[in-house]
Design a protein around this motif. Sequence first.
Motif, PDB file in Angstrom:
ATOM      1  N   PRO A  58     -21.123 -52.807-106.305  1.00  0.00           N
ATOM      2  CA  PRO A  58     -21.971 -51.630-106.493  1.00  0.00           C
ATOM      3  C   PRO A  58     -21.545 -50.435-105.655  1.00  0.00           C
ATOM      4  O   PRO A  58     -21.675 -49.293-106.087  1.00  0.00           O
ATOM      5  N   THR A  59     -21.019 -50.682-104.459  1.00  0.00           N
ATOM      6  CA  THR A  59     -20.528 -49.572-103.636  1.00  0.00           C
ATOM      7  C   THR A  59     -19.320 -48.913-104.280  1.00  0.00           C
ATOM      8  O   THR A  59     -19.215 -47.675-104.320  1.00  0.00           O
ATOM      9  N   PHE A  60     -18.362 -49.728-104.784  1.00  0.00           N
ATOM     10  CA  PHE A  60     -17.198 -49.163-105.471  1.00  0.00           C
ATOM     11  C   PHE A  60     -17.625 -48.279-106.631  1.00  0.00           C
ATOM     12  O   PHE A  60     -17.156 -47.154-106.796  1.00  0.00           O
ATOM     13  N   VAL A  61     -18.515 -48.816-107.460  1.00  0.00           N
ATOM     14  CA  VAL A  61     -18.917 -48.109-108.678  1.00  0.00           C
ATOM     15  C   VAL A  61     -19.709 -46.854-108.327  1.00  0.00           C
ATOM     16  O   VAL A  61     -19.483 -45.777-108.906  1.00  0.00           O
ATOM     17  N   PHE A  62     -20.632 -46.980-107.395  1.00  0.00           N
ATOM     18  CA  PHE A  62     -21.430 -45.828-106.965  1.00  0.00           C
ATOM     19  C   PHE A  62     -20.540 -44.726-106.408  1.00  0.00           C
ATOM     20  O   PHE A  62     -20.652 -43.554-106.809  1.00  0.00           O
ATOM     21  N   LEU A  63     -19.642 -45.072-105.488  1.00  0.00           N
ATOM     22  CA  LEU A  63     -18.785 -44.063-104.859  1.00  0.00           C
ATOM     23  C   LEU A  63     -17.737 -43.519-105.818  1.00  0.00           C
ATOM     24  O   LEU A  63     -17.246 -42.406-105.629  1.00  0.00           O
ATOM     25  N   ALA A  64     -17.388 -44.307-106.861  1.00  0.00           N
ATOM     26  CA  ALA A  64     -16.511 -43.766-107.899  1.00  0.00           C
ATOM     27  C   ALA A  64     -17.205 -42.601-108.599  1.00  0.00           C
ATOM     28  O   ALA A  64     -16.591 -41.560-108.872  1.00  0.00           O
ATOM     29  N   GLY A  65     -18.493 -42.763-108.892  1.00  0.00           N
ATOM     30  CA  GLY A  65     -19.261 -41.673-109.478  1.00  0.00           C
ATOM     31  C   GLY A  65     -19.377 -40.492-108.538  1.00  0.00           C
ATOM     32  O   GLY A  65     -19.227 -39.330-108.947  1.00  0.00           O
ATOM     33  N   THR A  66     -19.628 -40.753-107.260  1.00  0.00           N
ATOM     34  CA  THR A  66     -19.715 -39.684-106.262  1.00  0.00           C
ATOM     35  C   THR A  66     -18.403 -38.916-106.170  1.00  0.00           C
ATOM     36  O   THR A  66     -18.393 -37.674-106.105  1.00  0.00           O
ATOM     37  N   SER A  67     -17.287 -39.631-106.187  1.00  0.00           N
ATOM     38  CA  SER A  67     -15.974 -38.988-106.095  1.00  0.00           C
ATOM     39  C   SER A  67     -15.706 -38.092-107.301  1.00  0.00           C
ATOM     40  O   SER A  67     -15.067 -37.047-107.175  1.00  0.00           O
ATOM     41  N   VAL A  68     -16.203 -38.501-108.477  1.00  0.00           N
ATOM     42  CA  VAL A  68     -16.051 -37.661-109.662  1.00  0.00           C
ATOM     43  C   VAL A  68     -16.793 -36.345-109.463  1.00  0.00           C
ATOM     44  O   VAL A  68     -16.278 -35.264-109.781  1.00  0.00           O
ATOM     45  N   TYR A  69     -18.011 -36.427-108.951  1.00  0.00           N
ATOM     46  CA  TYR A  69     -18.779 -35.198-108.699  1.00  0.00           C
ATOM     47  C   TYR A  69     -18.027 -34.277-107.742  1.00  0.00           C
ATOM     48  O   TYR A  69     -17.882 -33.069-107.993  1.00  0.00           O
ATOM     49  N   LEU A  70     -17.531 -34.835-106.641  1.00  0.00           N
ATOM     50  CA  LEU A  70     -16.858 -34.028-105.631  1.00  0.00           C
ATOM     51  C   LEU A  70     -15.556 -33.439-106.165  1.00  0.00           C
ATOM     52  O   LEU A  70     -15.235 -32.268-105.915  1.00  0.00           O
ATOM     53  N   SER A  71     -14.799 -34.226-106.918  1.00  0.00           N
ATOM     54  CA  SER A  71     -13.532 -33.720-107.460  1.00  0.00           C
ATOM     55  C   SER A  71     -13.774 -32.666-108.537  1.00  0.00           C
ATOM     56  O   SER A  71     -13.002 -31.721-108.678  1.00  0.00           O
ATOM     57  N   SER A  72     -14.868 -32.812-109.301  1.00  0.00           N
ATOM     58  CA  SER A  72     -15.172 -31.808-110.323  1.00  0.00           C
ATOM     59  C   SER A  72     -15.552 -30.486-109.672  1.00  0.00           C
ATOM     60  O   SER A  72     -15.202 -29.415-110.185  1.00  0.00           O
ATOM     61  N   LYS A  73     -16.246 -30.532-108.540  1.00  0.00           N
ATOM     62  CA  LYS A  73     -16.565 -29.310-107.812  1.00  0.00           C
ATOM     63  C   LYS A  73     -15.308 -28.666-107.248  1.00  0.00           C
ATOM     64  O   LYS A  73     -15.156 -27.440-107.240  1.00  0.00           O
ATOM     65  N   LYS A  74     -14.396 -29.493-106.779  1.00  0.00           N
ATOM     66  CA  LYS A  74     -13.145 -28.983-106.217  1.00  0.00           C
ATOM     67  C   LYS A  74     -12.275 -28.355-107.301  1.00  0.00           C
ATOM     68  O   LYS A  74     -11.674 -27.298-107.111  1.00  0.00           O
ATOM     69  N   LEU A 195     -22.681 -48.797-115.499  1.00  0.00           N
ATOM     70  CA  LEU A 195     -22.665 -47.369-115.793  1.00  0.00           C
ATOM     71  C   LEU A 195     -23.847 -46.679-115.125  1.00  0.00           C
ATOM     72  O   LEU A 195     -23.709 -45.568-114.591  1.00  0.00           O
ATOM     73  N   GLY A 196     -25.016 -47.315-115.154  1.00  0.00           N
ATOM     74  CA  GLY A 196     -26.186 -46.725-114.507  1.00  0.00           C
ATOM     75  C   GLY A 196     -25.928 -46.444-113.037  1.00  0.00           C
ATOM     76  O   GLY A 196     -26.300 -45.380-112.509  1.00  0.00           O
ATOM     77  N   ILE A 197     -25.296 -47.391-112.347  1.00  0.00           N
ATOM     78  CA  ILE A 197     -24.971 -47.200-110.926  1.00  0.00           C
ATOM     79  C   ILE A 197     -24.019 -46.030-110.748  1.00  0.00           C
ATOM     80  O   ILE A 197     -24.179 -45.205-109.839  1.00  0.00           O
TER      81      ILE A 197
END
Length: 387
Positions: A58-74, A195-197
């Motif tokens: 769950p940490t991998f999947v959650f942080l994968a989503g977080t990284s997408v948000y951060l990279s999209s902002k960048k 996907l929800g995570i």
Amino acid sequence: MKRIPSIDVVRGIVMVIMALDHVRDLIHVTSITQSPTNLETTTPLLFFTRWVTHICAPTFVFLAGTSVYLSSKKAGNRALTRNFLLKRGVYLLFLEFAVVNFAIFFDPGFHILLFEVIAAIGFGFVVLGLLLRLSAATIGIMGLIIVFGHNLLSLLPLEGFPVIRTVLNFLFNQTAAPLSAGRVFIMAYPPIPWLGIMLVGFASGKFFEHPAPKRRRIFFKIGLAALALFVTLRLLNVYGDPVPWASQKDPVYTLLSFLNVTKYPPSLQFCLLTLGFMFFMLAMAEEARTRLAQVASVYGKVPLFYFIIHFFLIHLLMLGLMFLQGFSWDQINFASGTFGRPSGVRSGVALWAIYLIWIGVVALLYKPCLWFGAYKSKHTHGWLKYM
């Protein structure tokens, strides 16, 4: 947006923990005959050796989503981010079946095809890429609806709808389907709950726009709320996990029953428990300046590289151990689903040795991860974006 150290630290810690589970899976003496969470046969140490690793996926999947948000902002370009996510999602699906499956089984015939965490992340990237037109809040709400509501699926009366039931089983439940004679596809990580995570992780990327002290407070509050809700739901024993806890032969095993939440698929209670601890880890990592945090970040900066090579290393160590224990090459069957270990014959090592091998594996991977992290930071080759 620059790289956020706390994400690398937490991801690195759970990757180190993950290796313990895979060493146990491949090398522990009872791993192919006994479930470590079966309270009828397990021991407290074996149970917790498995249970502590629940936080990893769950940490991998959650942080994968977080990284997408951060990279999209960048990147600042939604179309470019969407195209990259679609490509990387397909790439991860291919990598799961062509490389990771081989690393797990060493079976060139691919008699078992596993849809596991890398494929779940790949699937999530594809869906997330298609959802990028929506706001982060909308995406987060969709994720919360999945996380909190997917356990209701078991209540739907689908007996008269076999096609719908089969499709929903593959999307929401762990299941298997024969592909041909001697070959089977196993949906180990049902894609919709995971996907929800990821969607919740994407929306949570907004927290990292706050200064470190503020997000530290936010993460502590979220972690505390998640664990409080877990305890409440678990005590009620009504909703959130398909397996209720029950009193056991003594208080220790009753505690094990209370903590024995369902990972396949990840139940609501499983998510609250594991992600609650993850938020505490993120909060503590915000101010971590120790040598341990620096070491953990080395692994956390190169997660896919680590994931792939650690499986190959553990599997090669397992084969070496089999030969040291006196087994011959003709006794090793890679198509059996036992990673090559002889069926019906005692093999592997005791749990104390598993911990020693785990420490050795993590230590051996430090220098390669350090090298690859440095190489990645200094080069801009296109293929590096996918690693």
